[in-house]
Design a protein around this motif. Structure first.
Motif, PDB file in Angstrom:
ATOM      1  N   HIS A 318       0.918  -1.292  -0.169  1.00 15.77           N
ATOM      2  CA  HIS A 318      -0.043  -0.092  -0.078  1.00 15.77           C
ATOM      3  C   HIS A 318       0.820   1.298   0.296  1.00 15.77           C
ATOM      4  CE1 HIS A 318       0.949  -1.158   4.032  1.00 15.77           C
ATOM      5  NE2 HIS A 318       1.109   0.261   4.287  1.00 15.77           N
ATOM      6  N   LEU A 352      -5.931  -2.739   2.177  1.00 19.40           N
ATOM      7  CA  LEU A 352      -6.631  -3.928   2.840  1.00 19.40           C
ATOM      8  C   LEU A 352      -8.084  -3.891   2.470  1.00 19.40           C
ATOM      9  CD1 LEU A 352      -6.741  -6.720   4.524  1.00 19.40           C
ATOM     10  CD2 LEU A 352      -6.967  -5.202   6.506  1.00 19.40           C
ATOM     11  N   TYR A 375      -1.835  -9.902   4.749  1.00 21.02           N
ATOM     12  CA  TYR A 375      -1.962  -8.597   3.715  1.00 21.02           C
ATOM     13  C   TYR A 375      -0.370  -8.034   3.882  1.00 21.02           C
ATOM     14  CZ  TYR A 375      -2.633  -3.956   2.109  1.00 21.02           C
ATOM     15  OH  TYR A 375      -2.510  -2.936   1.357  1.00 21.02           O
ATOM     16  N   ARG A 376       0.238  -7.987   4.941  1.00 25.49           N
ATOM     17  CA  ARG A 376       1.536  -7.278   5.027  1.00 25.49           C
ATOM     18  C   ARG A 376       2.359  -7.733   4.075  1.00 25.49           C
ATOM     19  NH1 ARG A 376       2.757  -5.592  10.319  1.00 25.49           N
ATOM     20  NH2 ARG A 376       1.340  -7.125  10.798  1.00 25.49           N
TER      21      ARG A 376
ATOM     22  N   PRO B   7       3.634  -4.876  14.976  1.00 32.16           N
ATOM     23  CA  PRO B   7       2.442  -4.596  14.580  1.00 32.16           C
ATOM     24  C   PRO B   7       2.384  -3.188  14.051  1.00 32.16           C
ATOM     25  CG  PRO B   7       2.419  -4.608  17.074  1.00 32.16           C
ATOM     26  CD  PRO B   7       3.787  -5.116  16.496  1.00 32.16           C
ATOM     27  N   ALA B   8       1.463  -3.006  13.054  1.00 31.40           N
ATOM     28  CA  ALA B   8       1.595  -1.707  12.185  1.00 31.40           C
ATOM     29  C   ALA B   8       0.803  -0.376  13.051  1.00 31.40           C
ATOM     30  CB  ALA B   8       0.856  -1.926  10.909  1.00 31.40           C
ATOM     31  N   VAL B 135      -8.045  -3.981  12.849  1.00 30.46           N
ATOM     32  CA  VAL B 135      -8.041  -4.886  11.662  1.00 30.46           C
ATOM     33  C   VAL B 135      -6.796  -4.570  10.922  1.00 30.46           C
ATOM     34  CG1 VAL B 135      -8.959  -6.504   9.797  1.00 30.46           C
ATOM     35  CG2 VAL B 135     -10.320  -5.738  11.819  1.00 30.46           C
ATOM     36  N   TRP B 136      -6.855  -3.408  10.315  1.00 28.75           N
ATOM     37  CA  TRP B 136      -5.542  -3.021   9.636  1.00 28.75           C
ATOM     38  C   TRP B 136      -4.376  -3.147  10.355  1.00 28.75           C
ATOM     39  CZ3 TRP B 136      -7.732   2.839   7.844  1.00 28.75           C
ATOM     40  CH2 TRP B 136      -8.995   2.633   7.181  1.00 28.75           C
ATOM     41  N   GLU B 137      -4.515  -2.765  11.559  1.00 31.75           N
ATOM     42  CA  GLU B 137      -3.437  -3.013  12.379  1.00 31.75           C
ATOM     43  C   GLU B 137      -2.841  -4.418  12.450  1.00 31.75           C
ATOM     44  OE1 GLU B 137      -3.506  -0.618  16.019  1.00 31.75           O
ATOM     45  OE2 GLU B 137      -2.936   1.369  14.738  1.00 31.75           O
ATOM     46  N   ALA B 138      -3.875  -5.457  12.926  1.00 30.92           N
ATOM     47  CA  ALA B 138      -3.403  -6.629  12.817  1.00 30.92           C
ATOM     48  C   ALA B 138      -2.805  -7.153  11.514  1.00 30.92           C
ATOM     49  CB  ALA B 138      -4.752  -7.389  13.430  1.00 30.92           C
ATOM     50  N   PHE B 139      -3.337  -6.815  10.511  1.00 27.87           N
ATOM     51  CA  PHE B 139      -2.916  -7.406   9.056  1.00 27.87           C
ATOM     52  C   PHE B 139      -1.970  -6.594   8.665  1.00 27.87           C
ATOM     53  CE2 PHE B 139      -7.368  -9.690   9.243  1.00 27.87           C
ATOM     54  CZ  PHE B 139      -6.890 -10.437  10.302  1.00 27.87           C
ATOM     55  N   GLY B 140      -1.494  -5.374   9.268  1.00 25.73           N
ATOM     56  CA  GLY B 140      -0.328  -4.680   8.423  1.00 25.73           C
ATOM     57  C   GLY B 140      -0.555  -3.708   7.371  1.00 25.73           C
ATOM     58  N   TYR B 141      -1.759  -2.989   7.495  1.00 23.80           N
ATOM     59  CA  TYR B 141      -2.181  -2.042   6.529  1.00 23.80           C
ATOM     60  C   TYR B 141      -2.336  -0.708   7.264  1.00 23.80           C
ATOM     61  CZ  TYR B 141      -5.241   0.773   3.594  1.00 23.80           C
ATOM     62  OH  TYR B 141      -5.560   1.876   2.631  1.00 23.80           O
ATOM     63  N   GLU B 142      -1.600   0.403   6.841  1.00 25.75           N
ATOM     64  CA  GLU B 142      -1.463   1.502   7.634  1.00 25.75           C
ATOM     65  C   GLU B 142      -2.486   2.508   7.334  1.00 25.75           C
ATOM     66  OE1 GLU B 142       3.456   1.323   8.099  1.00 25.75           O
ATOM     67  OE2 GLU B 142       2.351   1.007   6.086  1.00 25.75           O
ATOM     68  N   GLY B 143      -3.138   2.431   6.187  1.00 31.35           N
ATOM     69  CA  GLY B 143      -4.240   3.438   5.879  1.00 31.35           C
ATOM     70  C   GLY B 143      -3.840   4.681   5.725  1.00 31.35           C
TER      71      GLY B 143
END
Ligand SMILES: Cc1cc2nc3c(=O)[nH]c(=O)nc-3n(C[C@H](O)[C@H](O)[C@H](O)COP(=O)(O)OP(=O)(O)OC[C@H]3O[C@@H](n4cnc5c(N)ncnc54)[C@H](O)[C@@H]3O)c2cc1C
Lengths: 520, 170
Positions: A318, A352, A375-376, B7-8, B135-143
């Motif tokens: 991303h 995501l 996803y990461r 964690p992100a 959920v973003w933080e858990a799976f690594g999306y930083e938004g």
């Protein structure tokens, strides 16, 4: 802003302010032509945009209902939104990822080069690449396309490093490609800050759009009037069969009739065909400009699909520009592969929220969960290839009316065997690249709603083969033009917008010339 | 071998309203507008069966139900879809859906796959579950990134386990 009267029959009325219509409006206005630009969507600014995939989608997207039929996955996965575009000033140029590629020479001679493929309605373009090239040059300059005019390429990001490693290992030709996104400041707009949110409007303005470049410049000429939240519902013609006015509904729900010297449709393919079909009259009983029955037919949407792969270590796809990667090895026409035409491989990145939504829209359960949790560590790779025109793949009107009283469009699309062979070849090629970079699992995602909408009002050398001539002018209505991808004679492989813009520049030159000569 | 994962830290665009605030504890469904507690419980069990992430707290799934509830409050058609769906899952076995074992829950959902009500619930689960900062933080999306200057100095090219393409080679 300049304002024109509704009964001013000296103006050119353009319907749609996206890549095609917004560019044409500016190009006509700077040549002194008086233009009214009707746009169904609102006039938003960078301040309005958000960095959020769903909020951005809901803010920008054309959400009015459509229906779908045929064997394409969109009919199953996205039955009321099979095609994807925007409803906002600037159209989908406010949302696009800005990949900018030119048609290959052979693609403009598809019928000659590919031969007589059963079930297809292939034709050659009424234009050659040599005729288009000067306009590609102009388009690239105005859009600030990287790797042209001395502009540097976008730098490699994380997702690209994966694509690059895999492609290199396989001996393929790989680069970050060409984009209408500033790698360095250009034309008063800043360089990208790699925020990864061009698709929700681009708050920074490093990417070209008609909202941030063409429309303001058009307005500055004093010749252009922009009317946002103006929904065209019908095109009228006079006794001589020439387009005479556009009927539209404003934000308050009031219906107006704008007289016109010439009318240009630029509603992004589906809407343009829909309006022509809906504008049927006693003189044009099958719809405007549809005497030969081609309006709505030969609809194309490219062989578009993505492979999402999981690696052992973080990718963070991303971060940064979303589609800055390109492999060109499969672009040439090589019948030895078992299909006609070629495809480009590009990079793809999503956040995501939309990765989860598009990975495979009906998928649930532990297997899905095990993929999305990583996803990461995910990378994305994408292709866009040439699909085969077929007479039955078409936009038609249904019995259901929308809020403006216009019939909802249905899009019918059956995959041609050539399309399926290319899809299969492409999935393997995309997967091979990621595997060569160490992917431990690759997921073949289906096509998302059609983002490349092409061909449904095509140009042709002869009136009986299409709707438009080589200048995008309707064969049957001499002051009616089309400035969107529906005018393409065939689809080629590449993302369509650079060609839409190049054709709009060429069309402006033609229209202004005809007007000066008193012929339009 | 996977590396231990940091964690992100994820950001929701500051211009957007916050996610719904659902109470902790057993009476969490009390504040919903359309759903009663049994309905909320059934839908919670459905979302956890559809997308069974071991590492995600129940509170996250409750937020999904709160967003279902808001969607139902905004649209009678959606509300009816949820009601029909819950009738379907609860009527499939001699026990309410929430009391079924995981295997039976999966069987019930598989049988409903392809119905309009299933598609509504499954798609909206994806829509809301993966649109949650936790959920973003858990799976690594930083938004959201633009208010932080994008990623140009925050790691857009920090992948270090593959060679970095050199100028002239990309
Ligand atoms: C996710 C995504 C990514 C993309 N990325 C790329 C890319 O990287 N490269 C590329 O080349 N292309 C890309 N595209 C495609 C690109 O956006 C389109 O090709 C391009 O915007 C089409 O230009 P257009 O002028 O035909 O239509 P649009 O830009 O969609 O503009 C049409 C306008 O017409 C308006 N309109 C329609 N009907 C009416 C009406 N009745 N009255 C008034 N107004 C009306 C609409 O509201 C809209 O604003 C992407 C598209 C999507 C969805």
């Amino acid at each position: 802003m300049t304002r024109y009267e509704h009964d001013d029959s000296g103006v050119v009325v353009i319907i749609g302010s996206g890549a095609g219509g917004g560019t044409l409006a500016h190009e006509l206005a700077r040549r002194g032509v008086e233009v009214v630009l009707l746009e169904a969507g609102k006039h938003l600014t960078a301040e309005d945009f958000v960095n959020d995939e769903w909020a951005g989608y809901e803010m920008l997207t054309w959400l009015d209902k459509r229906t779908a039929s045929g064997t394409w996955r969109a009919a199953k996965d996205h039955p009321t939104s099979p095609s994807w575009s925007c409803q906002v000033v600037g159209g989908t140029s406010v949302h696009w990822s800005a990949c900018c590629y030119r048609f290959a020479e052979h693609e403009l001679r598809a019928r000659t080069v590919y031969g007589d493929i059963p079930g297809t309605t292939l034709i050659d373009w009424p234009l050659t690449l040599a005729e288009l090239e000067p306009y590609y040059d102009l388009a690239e300059t105005k859009m600030g396309v990287t790797r042209t005019n001395g502009l540097p390429p976008l730098p490699p990001n994380n997702n690209f490093k994966v694509m690059h490693a895999g492609a290199k290992a396989l001996g393929l030709t790989v680069s970050t490609g060409r984009h209408a996104i500033n790698s360095i400041p250009y034309d008063g707009r800043p360089a990208t800050m790699q925020d990864g949110f061009t698709i929700t409007g681009d708050k920074v303005g490093s990417r070209w759009s008609t909202l941030n470049v063409e429309i303001p410049r058009g307005l500055a000429t004093g010749k252009l009037e922009l009317r946002p939240q103006a929904r065209a519902v019908r095109i009228e013609h006079d006794d001589g069969g020439k387009a005479s006015a556009v009927v539209y509904v404003d934000a308050q729900g009031v219906t107006h009739r704008q007289k016109a010297r010439a009318v240009v449709l630029a509603g992004n393919c589906v809407e343009s065909s829909r309006l022509l079909l809906h504008s049927a009259s006693a003189r044009f009983p099958q719809g405007l400009a549809n005497g030969w029955g081609h309006v709505g037919r030969h609809y194309l949407r490219h062989v578009v699909q993505t492979v999402w792969s999981i690696f052992d270590k973080p990718v963070n796809m991303h971060r940064g520009e979303l589609m800055a990667g390109l492999v060109t090895d499969y672009l040439p026409h090589d019948p030895g592969r078992g299909f006609a035409g070629g495809y480009l491989i590009e990079m793809n990145s999503m956040g995501l929220p939309t990765t989860a939504a598009f990975l495979d829209p009906g998928w649930w359960g532990r297997d899905f969960v095990s993929v999305i949790e990583q996803y990461r560590n995910m990378a994305g790779i994408f292709m866009t290839g040439e699909d085969m025109p077929q007479a039955g793949n078409r936009v038609t009107l249904t019995d259901e009316l929308d809020a403006f009283g216009v019939p909802v469009a249905n899009i019918h699309y059956d995959d041609h065997p050539n399309d399926l062979r290319m899809r299969n070849h492409g999935y393997k090629a995309l997967t091979a690249i990621h595997k060569a970079a160490g992917a431990k699992r690759c997921v073949e995602a289906p096509a998302y709603p059609a983002s490349h909408n092409i061909g449904s009002n095509r140009m042709a050398a002869n009136a009986e083969d299409g709707v438009l001539d080589g200048n995008g002018r309707a064969w049957e209505v001499p002051n009616l033009f089309i400035a969107d991808g529906s005018g393409f004679a065939t689809g080629g492989a590449c993302n369509p917008t650079l060609t839409i813009v190049a054709l709009a520049i060429r069309q402006a030159e033609f229209m202004a010339g005809e007007m000066a000569a008193g012929a339009l | 071998m996977s590396e231990p994962v940091r964690p992100a830290i994820a950001h929701r665009d500051p211009k957007l309203p916050p996610l719904p605030d659902v109470p902790e504890g057993p009476d969490w469904a009390g504040g919903l507008k359309v759903f009663d507690a049994p309905m909320a419980t059934a839908l919670l069990a459905v979302t956890r069966t559809l997308y069974p992430h071991q590492g995600l707290r129940e509170q996250i799934y409750r937020r999904v139900i709160a967003r279902f509830d808001a969607a139902a409050a905004a649209s009678p058609v959606v509300a009816q879809g949820f009601a029909a769906f819950v009738d379907g899952v609860n009527g499939a076995m001699p026990l309410p859906f929430a009391e079924l074992s995981e295997g039976f829950r999966e069987q019930v959902l598989k049988r409903l796959e392809g119905t309009a009500a299933f598609t509504l619930v499954q798609r909206l689960t994806v829509r809301f579950l993966y649109d949650d900062v936790e959920v973003w933080e858990a799976f690594g999306y930083e938004g959201a990134a633009v208010h932080l200057g994008g990623y140009v100095t925050r790691g857009f090219d920090d992948l270090d386990w593959l060679p970095t393409p050199q100028p002239g080679d990309y």
